[in-house]
Every structure is written in C-alpha cells, then in structure tokens.
Design a protein around this motif. Structure first.
Motif, PDB file in Angstrom:
ATOM      1  N   MET A  90       0.819  -1.191   0.000  1.00  0.00           N
ATOM      2  CA  MET A  90       0.000   0.000   0.000  1.00  0.00           C
ATOM      3  C   MET A  90       0.869   1.264   0.000  1.00  0.00           C
ATOM      4  SD  MET A  90      -3.160  -0.756  -0.171  1.00  0.00           S
ATOM      5  CE  MET A  90      -4.228   0.435   0.537  1.00  0.00           C
ATOM      6  N   LEU A  91       2.031   1.211   0.623  1.00  0.00           N
ATOM      7  CA  LEU A  91       2.909   2.376   0.655  1.00  0.00           C
ATOM      8  C   LEU A  91       3.292   2.790  -0.759  1.00  0.00           C
ATOM      9  CD1 LEU A  91       4.682   4.470   2.077  1.00  0.00           C
ATOM     10  CD2 LEU A  91       6.481   2.744   2.159  1.00  0.00           C
ATOM     11  N   ILE A  92       3.592   1.826  -1.612  1.00  0.00           N
ATOM     12  CA  ILE A  92       3.996   2.157  -2.976  1.00  0.00           C
ATOM     13  C   ILE A  92       2.845   2.824  -3.721  1.00  0.00           C
ATOM     14  CG2 ILE A  92       4.724   1.190  -5.197  1.00  0.00           C
ATOM     15  CD1 ILE A  92       6.300  -0.911  -3.562  1.00  0.00           C
ATOM     16  N   LEU A  93       1.622   2.350  -3.508  1.00  0.00           N
ATOM     17  CA  LEU A  93       0.473   2.977  -4.160  1.00  0.00           C
ATOM     18  C   LEU A  93       0.268   4.408  -3.657  1.00  0.00           C
ATOM     19  CD1 LEU A  93      -2.028  -0.016  -4.228  1.00  0.00           C
ATOM     20  CD2 LEU A  93      -0.534   0.810  -6.056  1.00  0.00           C
ATOM     21  N   ALA A  94       0.526   4.634  -2.390  1.00  0.00           N
ATOM     22  CA  ALA A  94       0.429   5.997  -1.847  1.00  0.00           C
ATOM     23  C   ALA A  94       1.509   6.882  -2.464  1.00  0.00           C
ATOM     24  CB  ALA A  94       0.563   5.966  -0.326  1.00  0.00           C
ATOM     25  N   LEU A  95       2.705   6.336  -2.676  1.00  0.00           N
ATOM     26  CA  LEU A  95       3.777   7.104  -3.305  1.00  0.00           C
ATOM     27  C   LEU A  95       3.464   7.411  -4.773  1.00  0.00           C
ATOM     28  CD1 LEU A  95       6.924   5.389  -1.756  1.00  0.00           C
ATOM     29  CD2 LEU A  95       5.979   7.649  -1.213  1.00  0.00           C
ATOM     30  N   VAL A  96       2.792   6.473  -5.447  1.00  0.00           N
ATOM     31  CA  VAL A  96       2.362   6.731  -6.825  1.00  0.00           C
ATOM     32  C   VAL A  96       1.374   7.894  -6.841  1.00  0.00           C
ATOM     33  CG1 VAL A  96       1.030   5.796  -8.768  1.00  0.00           C
ATOM     34  CG2 VAL A  96       2.803   4.405  -7.685  1.00  0.00           C
ATOM     35  N   PHE A  97       0.447   7.901  -5.896  1.00  0.00           N
ATOM     36  CA  PHE A  97      -0.513   9.007  -5.818  1.00  0.00           C
ATOM     37  C   PHE A  97       0.212  10.322  -5.515  1.00  0.00           C
ATOM     38  CE2 PHE A  97      -3.429  11.716  -3.358  1.00  0.00           C
ATOM     39  CZ  PHE A  97      -4.357  11.967  -4.356  1.00  0.00           C
ATOM     40  N   LEU A  98       1.140  10.295  -4.578  1.00  0.00           N
ATOM     41  CA  LEU A  98       1.924  11.489  -4.266  1.00  0.00           C
ATOM     42  C   LEU A  98       2.658  11.981  -5.512  1.00  0.00           C
ATOM     43  CD1 LEU A  98       3.164  13.574  -2.326  1.00  0.00           C
ATOM     44  CD2 LEU A  98       4.923  11.857  -1.791  1.00  0.00           C
ATOM     45  N   ASP A  99       3.212  11.069  -6.275  1.00  0.00           N
ATOM     46  CA  ASP A  99       3.909  11.425  -7.503  1.00  0.00           C
ATOM     47  C   ASP A  99       2.971  12.134  -8.470  1.00  0.00           C
ATOM     48  OD1 ASP A  99       6.158  11.458  -9.235  1.00  0.00           O
ATOM     49  OD2 ASP A  99       5.421   9.663 -10.246  1.00  0.00           O
ATOM     50  N   GLU A 100       1.752  11.635  -8.608  1.00  0.00           N
ATOM     51  CA  GLU A 100       0.777  12.250  -9.501  1.00  0.00           C
ATOM     52  C   GLU A 100       0.405  13.653  -9.017  1.00  0.00           C
ATOM     53  OE1 GLU A 100      -2.233   9.256  -9.506  1.00  0.00           O
ATOM     54  OE2 GLU A 100      -1.044   7.904 -10.763  1.00  0.00           O
ATOM     55  N   VAL A 101       0.292  13.831  -7.710  1.00  0.00           N
ATOM     56  CA  VAL A 101      -0.001  15.161  -7.160  1.00  0.00           C
ATOM     57  C   VAL A 101       1.172  16.103  -7.424  1.00  0.00           C
ATOM     58  CG1 VAL A 101      -0.394  16.449  -5.019  1.00  0.00           C
ATOM     59  CG2 VAL A 101      -1.631  14.311  -5.429  1.00  0.00           C
ATOM     60  N   LEU A 102       2.389  15.619  -7.230  1.00  0.00           N
ATOM     61  CA  LEU A 102       3.578  16.447  -7.476  1.00  0.00           C
ATOM     62  C   LEU A 102       3.678  16.868  -8.943  1.00  0.00           C
ATOM     63  CD1 LEU A 102       6.228  14.600  -5.277  1.00  0.00           C
ATOM     64  CD2 LEU A 102       5.138  16.817  -4.827  1.00  0.00           C
ATOM     65  N   VAL A 103       3.276  15.982  -9.838  1.00  0.00           N
ATOM     66  CA  VAL A 103       3.294  16.321 -11.260  1.00  0.00           C
ATOM     67  C   VAL A 103       2.284  17.427 -11.548  1.00  0.00           C
ATOM     68  CG1 VAL A 103       2.713  15.411 -13.543  1.00  0.00           C
ATOM     69  CG2 VAL A 103       4.254  14.153 -12.064  1.00  0.00           C
ATOM     70  N   ALA A 104       1.119  17.371 -10.916  1.00  0.00           N
ATOM     71  CA  ALA A 104       0.123  18.435 -11.096  1.00  0.00           C
ATOM     72  C   ALA A 104       0.655  19.763 -10.542  1.00  0.00           C
ATOM     73  CB  ALA A 104      -1.191  18.050 -10.430  1.00  0.00           C
ATOM     74  N   VAL A 105       1.321  19.702  -9.401  1.00  0.00           N
ATOM     75  CA  VAL A 105       1.919  20.915  -8.822  1.00  0.00           C
ATOM     76  C   VAL A 105       2.993  21.466  -9.761  1.00  0.00           C
ATOM     77  CG1 VAL A 105       3.339  21.790  -6.923  1.00  0.00           C
ATOM     78  CG2 VAL A 105       1.374  20.313  -6.445  1.00  0.00           C
ATOM     79  N   ALA A 106       3.807  20.584 -10.321  1.00  0.00           N
ATOM     80  CA  ALA A 106       4.847  21.026 -11.256  1.00  0.00           C
ATOM     81  C   ALA A 106       4.220  21.707 -12.473  1.00  0.00           C
ATOM     82  CB  ALA A 106       5.708  19.841 -11.694  1.00  0.00           C
ATOM     83  N   ALA A 107       3.109  21.173 -12.950  1.00  0.00           N
ATOM     84  CA  ALA A 107       2.417  21.812 -14.076  1.00  0.00           C
ATOM     85  C   ALA A 107       1.937  23.199 -13.683  1.00  0.00           C
ATOM     86  CB  ALA A 107       1.236  20.941 -14.527  1.00  0.00           C
ATOM     87  N   GLY A 108       1.466  23.346 -12.454  1.00  0.00           N
ATOM     88  CA  GLY A 108       1.043  24.653 -11.975  1.00  0.00           C
ATOM     89  C   GLY A 108       2.198  25.641 -11.880  1.00  0.00           C
ATOM     90  N   VAL A 109       3.350  25.156 -11.441  1.00  0.00           N
ATOM     91  CA  VAL A 109       4.535  26.018 -11.360  1.00  0.00           C
ATOM     92  C   VAL A 109       4.915  26.505 -12.756  1.00  0.00           C
ATOM     93  CG1 VAL A 109       7.016  26.053 -10.851  1.00  0.00           C
ATOM     94  CG2 VAL A 109       5.416  25.015  -9.227  1.00  0.00           C
ATOM     95  N   TRP A 110       4.951  25.581 -13.709  1.00  0.00           N
ATOM     96  CA  TRP A 110       5.288  25.977 -15.078  1.00  0.00           C
ATOM     97  C   TRP A 110       4.227  26.916 -15.657  1.00  0.00           C
ATOM     98  CZ3 TRP A 110       2.369  25.009 -19.471  1.00  0.00           C
ATOM     99  CH2 TRP A 110       2.933  25.512 -20.650  1.00  0.00           C
ATOM    100  N   GLY A 111       2.962  26.574 -15.459  1.00  0.00           N
ATOM    101  CA  GLY A 111       1.895  27.419 -15.986  1.00  0.00           C
ATOM    102  C   GLY A 111       1.957  28.829 -15.430  1.00  0.00           C
ATOM    103  N   GLY A 112       2.238  28.943 -14.136  1.00  0.00           N
ATOM    104  CA  GLY A 112       2.379  30.262 -13.519  1.00  0.00           C
ATOM    105  C   GLY A 112       3.571  31.014 -14.052  1.00  0.00           C
ATOM    106  N   TYR A 113       4.668  30.309 -14.264  1.00  0.00           N
ATOM    107  CA  TYR A 113       5.875  30.933 -14.805  1.00  0.00           C
ATOM    108  C   TYR A 113       5.635  31.428 -16.233  1.00  0.00           C
ATOM    109  CZ  TYR A 113      10.512  31.150 -16.947  1.00  0.00           C
ATOM    110  OH  TYR A 113      11.628  31.545 -17.646  1.00  0.00           O
ATOM    111  N   ALA A 114       5.009  30.584 -17.046  1.00  0.00           N
ATOM    112  CA  ALA A 114       4.861  30.901 -18.467  1.00  0.00           C
ATOM    113  C   ALA A 114       3.695  31.832 -18.768  1.00  0.00           C
ATOM    114  CB  ALA A 114       4.709  29.603 -19.262  1.00  0.00           C
ATOM    115  N   PHE A 115       2.596  31.723 -17.982  1.00  0.00           N
ATOM    116  CA  PHE A 115       1.372  32.430 -18.345  1.00  0.00           C
ATOM    117  C   PHE A 115       0.724  33.187 -17.202  1.00  0.00           C
ATOM    118  CE2 PHE A 115       1.712  28.671 -21.116  1.00  0.00           C
ATOM    119  CZ  PHE A 115       1.854  29.313 -22.334  1.00  0.00           C
ATOM    120  N   GLY A 116       1.392  33.307 -16.081  1.00  0.00           N
ATOM    121  CA  GLY A 116       0.827  34.036 -14.960  1.00  0.00           C
ATOM    122  C   GLY A 116      -0.144  33.194 -14.141  1.00  0.00           C
ATOM    123  N   VAL A 117      -0.927  33.873 -13.337  1.00  0.00           N
ATOM    124  CA  VAL A 117      -1.823  33.196 -12.394  1.00  0.00           C
ATOM    125  C   VAL A 117      -2.805  32.273 -13.109  1.00  0.00           C
ATOM    126  CG1 VAL A 117      -3.624  33.551 -10.666  1.00  0.00           C
ATOM    127  CG2 VAL A 117      -1.608  35.013 -10.675  1.00  0.00           C
TER     128      VAL A 117
END
Length: 116
Positions: free
Chosen positions: A1-28
């Motif tokens: 179950m820990l690995i599945l939780a880490l997979v979910f965390l990874d997916e959340v981190l990827v969404a956050v990374a997309a937000g960081v890039w989107g904010g950098y490239a196109f603002g809020v």
C-alpha cells in the motif's frame, strides 16, 4: 500500500509542477489552468479507469505527462527540483510494476469502493 500511496503522491507532485510551469509561463491563470488540463488528460487517457486509455495509449500519455512536468519545472528555473521529480517518478513507477504491487492493485479494484 505504501507504494500505491507514493504513486498518488507522484501524480499530485506532477500536477503541482504543471502549476509552477503554468504560472511561470502564463501568470496566475496559467498556474491554475495547467494542472487542470493535466489532470483532465490523466483522467481521460492514463488513469486506471481511463475511458480513452489502452495498452499503448496509457503508458505513452504517462510518459508525456511526466516528461512535460519535469521539463516545465526545468524551464521555470528549477532544474534540481525537475531532476528530483524525474528520479522520484521513475523509481516509484518502476516499483509500482512489481508483481506484488500489481496484484494488490488488482485486488483493490475487484473489491470496489468500501462502505464508510
């Protein structure tokens, strides 16, 4: 179950990374819309119950999404975080392919949602 939780965390981190890039490239607005678009693509093509996923489409979209998130972090001026996300994603997703993890996931999917 820990690995599945880490997979979910990874997916959340990827969404956050997309937000960081989107904010950098196109603002809020870009910071808000980039993760929404990423999650919509993930739901449609890469999630376990994706309506448009398949044995070829699902892994291709996953690689594209994780690559785009990593490249976005790098482009936004966070190369170390980009490399850390890439390493974490590769390790966690490799562990998720282990037989016992796949069997656990299959068992959880067979059980369906649990009563609260």
């Amino acid at each position: 179950m820990l690995i599945l939780a880490l997979v979910f965390l990874d997916e959340v981190l990827v969404a956050v990374a997309a937000g960081v890039w989107g904010g950098y490239a196109f603002g809020v607005l870009g910071g808000i819309l980039a993760p929404v678009v990423l999650v919509a693509l993930w739901w449609a093509f890469a999630s376990p119950k994706a309506p448009y996923g398949g044995p070829v489409v699902r892994p291709v979209v996953k690689v594209l999404v994780f690559s785009a998130a990593t490249a976005g972090l790098w482009a936004a001026g966070h190369p170390r975080w980009a490399l850390a996300l890439l390493a974490f994603s590769v390790i966690v997703n490799a562990l998720a392919q282990l037989g016992f993890v796949r069997r656990t996931l299959a068992e959880l999917e067979r059980q369906g949602p649990t009563a609260g």
